[in-house]
Design a protein around this motif. Structure first.
Motif, PDB file in Angstrom:
ATOM      1  N   ASP A 190      -8.621  21.444 -37.365  1.00 53.11           N
ATOM      2  CA  ASP A 190      -8.156  20.380 -36.482  1.00 53.11           C
ATOM      3  C   ASP A 190      -8.894  20.506 -35.142  1.00 53.11           C
ATOM      4  O   ASP A 190      -8.284  20.629 -34.069  1.00 53.11           O
ATOM      5  CB  ASP A 190      -6.629  20.362 -36.334  1.00 53.11           C
ATOM      6  CG  ASP A 190      -5.959  19.563 -37.457  1.00 53.11           C
ATOM      7  OD1 ASP A 190      -6.674  19.020 -38.324  1.00 53.11           O
ATOM      8  OD2 ASP A 190      -4.719  19.459 -37.467  1.00 53.11           O
TER       9      ASP A 190
ATOM     10  N   ASP B 239      -6.627  24.382 -33.953  1.00 50.18           N
ATOM     11  CA  ASP B 239      -6.040  23.109 -33.523  1.00 50.18           C
ATOM     12  C   ASP B 239      -6.355  22.726 -32.069  1.00 50.18           C
ATOM     13  O   ASP B 239      -5.451  22.559 -31.246  1.00 50.18           O
ATOM     14  CB  ASP B 239      -4.526  23.133 -33.774  1.00 50.18           C
ATOM     15  CG  ASP B 239      -4.198  23.192 -35.263  1.00 50.18           C
ATOM     16  OD1 ASP B 239      -4.286  24.290 -35.854  1.00 50.18           O
ATOM     17  OD2 ASP B 239      -3.912  22.133 -35.834  1.00 50.18           O
TER      18      ASP B 239
ATOM     19  N   HIS C   7      -7.234  25.891 -43.159  1.00 47.41           N
ATOM     20  CA  HIS C   7      -6.412  25.190 -42.162  1.00 47.41           C
ATOM     21  C   HIS C   7      -4.921  25.315 -42.493  1.00 47.41           C
ATOM     22  O   HIS C   7      -4.100  25.606 -41.634  1.00 47.41           O
ATOM     23  CB  HIS C   7      -6.811  23.718 -42.087  1.00 47.41           C
ATOM     24  CG  HIS C   7      -6.051  22.950 -41.063  1.00 47.41           C
ATOM     25  ND1 HIS C   7      -6.079  23.271 -39.720  1.00 47.41           N
ATOM     26  CD2 HIS C   7      -5.195  21.893 -41.154  1.00 47.41           C
ATOM     27  CE1 HIS C   7      -5.300  22.448 -39.043  1.00 47.41           C
ATOM     28  NE2 HIS C   7      -4.741  21.611 -39.893  1.00 47.41           N
TER      29      HIS C   7
ATOM     30  N   HIS D  77      -2.604  24.615 -38.282  1.00 52.17           N
ATOM     31  CA  HIS D  77      -1.998  23.352 -38.750  1.00 52.17           C
ATOM     32  C   HIS D  77      -0.643  23.006 -38.149  1.00 52.17           C
ATOM     33  O   HIS D  77      -0.440  21.894 -37.693  1.00 52.17           O
ATOM     34  CB  HIS D  77      -1.924  23.332 -40.284  1.00 52.17           C
ATOM     35  CG  HIS D  77      -1.335  22.080 -40.853  1.00 52.17           C
ATOM     36  ND1 HIS D  77      -1.880  20.831 -40.599  1.00 52.17           N
ATOM     37  CD2 HIS D  77      -0.253  21.873 -41.667  1.00 52.17           C
ATOM     38  CE1 HIS D  77      -1.151  19.908 -41.238  1.00 52.17           C
ATOM     39  NE2 HIS D  77      -0.170  20.511 -41.875  1.00 52.17           N
TER      40      HIS D  77
ATOM     41  N   ASN E  86      -6.841  18.590 -41.437  1.00 51.88           N
ATOM     42  CA  ASN E  86      -6.582  17.209 -41.866  1.00 51.88           C
ATOM     43  C   ASN E  86      -7.062  16.189 -40.845  1.00 51.88           C
ATOM     44  O   ASN E  86      -7.568  15.118 -41.200  1.00 51.88           O
ATOM     45  CB  ASN E  86      -5.086  17.018 -42.170  1.00 51.88           C
ATOM     46  CG  ASN E  86      -4.161  17.525 -41.084  1.00 51.88           C
ATOM     47  OD1 ASN E  86      -4.348  18.632 -40.564  1.00 51.88           O
ATOM     48  ND2 ASN E  86      -3.157  16.753 -40.732  1.00 51.88           N
ATOM     49  N   HIS E  87      -6.955  16.517 -39.546  1.00 56.33           N
ATOM     50  CA  HIS E  87      -7.409  15.572 -38.517  1.00 56.33           C
ATOM     51  C   HIS E  87      -8.931  15.425 -38.507  1.00 56.33           C
ATOM     52  O   HIS E  87      -9.447  14.438 -37.995  1.00 56.33           O
ATOM     53  CB  HIS E  87      -6.924  16.021 -37.130  1.00 56.33           C
ATOM     54  CG  HIS E  87      -5.493  15.688 -36.887  1.00 56.33           C
ATOM     55  ND1 HIS E  87      -5.089  14.596 -36.138  1.00 56.33           N
ATOM     56  CD2 HIS E  87      -4.356  16.284 -37.316  1.00 56.33           C
ATOM     57  CE1 HIS E  87      -3.776  14.550 -36.103  1.00 56.33           C
ATOM     58  NE2 HIS E  87      -3.304  15.568 -36.812  1.00 56.33           N
TER      59      HIS E  87
HETATM   60 FE   LIG Z   1      -3.490  20.007 -39.144  1.00 55.24          FE
END
Ligand SMILES: [Fe+2]
Length: 281
Positions: A40, A8, A177, A210, A71-72
């Motif tokens: 991320d 992240d 992730h 995450h 997800n990002h």
């Molecule tokens: Fe995430």
């Protein structure tokens, strides 16, 4: 064998104001055989963000830096191409478009999008030899395009299983992730599929990120007699770490009785970066 775990980074608007070079120098002061980066990398999967993340990762002095997407990183239709261009260009495992799948936007319609590569799921296996041991690292894409909740495609896991069955190895590591055990408000929706996969292949270590929070768990299946360590690292250099600090983890002598886990917390205050080193066990 030593593994360093980061997650992240969120290059772009959610990246921290701290000095990345000081952070790199600290990461490089550890003797890591493998650096695992659980996604991320960016804030919105944009090209400049991917390029910055790629530059940072190239500054890590370890020849085995292995990344996955979060997800990002899957917020636009070119994210998967940009990830491969700037962050990790490993050869991915694909499946046929004719197979019945349930993950959304797995294949983009190239006539509409005009992207070069229409398959959006990035799963790969790296085989590495370290001090005579063959280590397989499975990077499983649990992010779904345009979604903040995770999803893993079962047909993709079947394809990865077939590849694993053809390989020889001493140790299997999984990087993803999303947590496969956690109960985050934006979770991996079908985590049971990945838990089954971990048990099927007797995977001993699962690395994820995450939530931006630290969580180290050990899962024991008392019936099948399988056990794995599930390690969730907080964010490395995000400006958003509401319930924890920026951090990275260092696993020393993995797989031996003399294994130790180190937590390095990172603070950026008044344009100064400082670190707090703690040995968890
Ligand atoms: Fe995430």
């Amino acid at each position: 064998m030593n593994i360093l775990h980061i997650s992240d980074m969120h290059f772009g608007p959610r990246h921290w104001d701290g000095d990345d070079q000081i952070l790199l120098d600290m990461i490089n002061s550890f003797d890591a055989d493998i650096v695992i980066n659980t996604g991320d990398n960016t804030t919105d999967g944009m090209e400049d963000e991917c390029a910055e993340a790629g530059r940072f990762l190239k500054g890590i002095k370890c020849k085995n830096v292995i990344s996955t997407l979060g997800n990002h990183d899957k917020r636009n239709m070119r994210s998967h191409e940009l990830f491969r261009k700037y962050i990790d260009s490993s050869e991915i495992i694909t499946i046929s478009k004719t197979i019945k799948t349930t993950k959304k936007n797995l294949f983009l319609n190239r006539e509409i999008t005009k992207v070069d590569e229409n398959f959006t799921d990035l799963n790969f296996i790296k085989s590495i030899s370290i001090t005579g041991k063959k280590v397989l690292i499975l990077s499983i894409d649990t992010a779904e395009l345009y979604s903040d909740e995770g999803y893993v495609e079962k047909e993709m896991l079947n394809a990865v299983s077939k590849e694993i069955e053809q390989l020889e190895y001493d140790l299997l590591l999984l990087i993803t992730h999303y947590s496969i055990l956690g109960t985050d408000e934006l979770p991996l929706q079908n985590s049971a599929a990945l838990i089954d996969f971990v048990q099927k292949h007797k995977i001993e270590y699962v690395f994820c990120g995450h939530t931006h929070e630290l969580e180290i768990m050990q899962a024991n299946d008392l019936y099948q007699g399988h056990s794995f360590i599930h390690s969730m690292c907080g964010s490395l250099s995000s400006s958003n770490h509401p319930n924890d600090d920026n951090m990275f983890l260092y696993y020393e002598n993995v797989g031996s009785e003399d294994m130790h886990m180190h937590l390095i917390r990172i603070f950026s205050e008044m344009e100064r970066v400082h670190f707090k080193h703690e040995i968890i066990f």
